[in-house]
Write an enzyme that holds these catalytic residues in place. Structure first.
Site, PDB file in Angstrom:
ATOM      1  N   THR A   1     -46.828  -8.150  29.998  1.00  0.00           N
ATOM      2  CA  THR A   1     -47.159  -9.365  29.659  1.00  0.00           C
ATOM      3  C   THR A   1     -46.404 -10.166  30.645  1.00  0.00           C
ATOM      4  OG1 THR A   1     -46.312 -11.093  28.078  1.00  0.00           O
ATOM      5  CG2 THR A   1     -45.005  -9.174  28.276  1.00  0.00           C
TER       6      THR A   1
ATOM      7  N   TYR B   1     -38.868 -10.402  23.599  1.00  0.00           N
ATOM      8  CA  TYR B   1     -40.032  -9.880  23.623  1.00  0.00           C
ATOM      9  C   TYR B   1     -40.291  -9.592  25.220  1.00  0.00           C
ATOM     10  CZ  TYR B   1     -45.009  -9.226  24.294  1.00  0.00           C
ATOM     11  OH  TYR B   1     -46.396  -8.922  24.521  1.00  0.00           O
TER      12      TYR B   1
END
Ligand code: UDP
Length: 333
Positions: free
Chosen positions: A118, A142
């Site tokens: 990501t 995350y």
């Protein structure tokens, strides 16, 4: 060459689109999903094995039973906000779960993996467009969990011969142009589906998170990439590894950004309705601008975004939202 691919998280948003793209390219996707956040009905292009990536024996059994050659690993939790309030959940699932999956791959001699990473691994970049060589300094758990796995992949490659492509997605958006699958998060937190729901009267007014950013219209800018483009990139990465490509990390993006207000304008046009909206404070940890340089993906994987113009993204997402709400029999206005 046709391959059998274990697709962890194949019942999720991006994973299910990857299964469709794999099947279209002549491969066999075997979805491995515990259905905690995935949807059974999204598994349509190959078998479903219900199981958890944290269950080493079950993953190894699935790899063996299906004669799997490569893994695409989507199974992960992906809410930035939730990762801040419950980091243990994210470390357990995204880090321990993935390391366990890698153990199962070693147990069974499966040596190729395409990993969902990501742009959150970059944190708050100082300059844009973002290149893969820029520092990775996540600002939430995350992003940390995804970076931890990128780093593990490097060392596992050196020690165990595992080869990997980590694909750093920017803002995944849009839905299957064929209308078979789409974005179905619960809760939904993403800008485009929430803006569509506001326009269609299915949801509250869209809150614009921050109107004082140093951008031309004061709202945050993101690089939105159509989920079908993401799916195709995974198939290309699989081919790259099958042909002996070395381990790499690659941005998946368009190189073009849109502000929150530009997204709202595109939804207004596509839906033919005004979007009820309100201005809100910035969301914690949201950088002003995230735009990537996608040129490495083209050089390495022969991939570039084809369906990520804003019109296609919003149109496909709108069709999906309408279909979902009609199917649910919800009142329309
Ligand atoms: N955003 C917003 N209102 C919302 C959800 C998102 O203004 O209800 C903004 C958010 O601050 C960011 C952009 O829209 O600048 C995209 O956010 P999203 O949650 O879709 O993806 P993220 O960038 O967090 O991965």
């Amino acid at each position: 060459m046709s391959e059998t691919v274990l697709v962890t998280g194949g019942a999720g948003y991006i994973g299910s689109h990857a299964c469709k793209a794999l099947a279209a390219a002549g491969h066999i996707p075997v979805t491995y999903d515990n259905l905690s956040r995935g949807r059974r009905h999204a598994v349509r292009w190959g078998p479903l094995v219900e199981g958890d990536v944290g269950d080493r024996a079950a993953v190894a059994a699935a790899l063996k039973a299906h004669g799997v050659a490569s893994v695409m690993h989507f199974a992960a939790y992906a809410y930035v906000g939730e990762s801040g309030t419950d980091p243990a959940l994210y470390y357990r699932n995204n880090v321990i779960g993935t390391l366990t999956l890698l153990d199962a791959m070693r147990d069974t001699g499966v040596e190729r993996i395409v990993f969902s990473s990501t742009c959150a691994t970059y944190g708050m970049p100082e300059t844009t467009p973002i290149k893969e060589t820029m520092p990775q300094r996540p600002v939430n758990p995350y992003g940390e969990t995804k970076l931890a796995i990128e780093r593990a992949l490097r060392w596992y490659g050196e020690a165990y011969g595992l080869r990997s492509v980590a694909l750093r997605y920017f803002n995944a958006a849009g839905c299957d142009r064929g209308g078979e699958i789409g974005e179905q998060h619960d809760p939904e937190t993403h800008l485009i589906p929430l803006t569509l729901r506001a326009a269609l009267g299915f949801g509250p007014p869209i809150a614009i998170f921050g109107t004082d950013y140093p951008t031309p219209d004061g709202t945050a800018i993101r690089d939105y990439i159509h989920v079908e483009d993401l799916a195709i990139a995974h198939v290309r990465a699989l081919g790259y590894l099958a042909e002996g490509g070395t381990s790499s990390a690659v941005n998946l993006a368009t190189g073009r950004g849109y502000s929150v207000r530009e997204i709202i304008a595109a939804v207004t046009k596509a839906a033919g309705r005004d979007v009820p909206q309100r201005e809100s404070p910035r969301r914690l940890g949201d950088p002003p601008t995230l735009i990537a340089d996608p040129s490495l993906a083209e050089t390495l994987l022969g991939w570039r975004a084809e369906y990520s113009d804003l019109d296609t993204i919003v149109r496909t997402a709108l069709a999906w939202e309408q279909r979902q709400h009609n199917a649910a029999g919800e009142p329309r206005n």
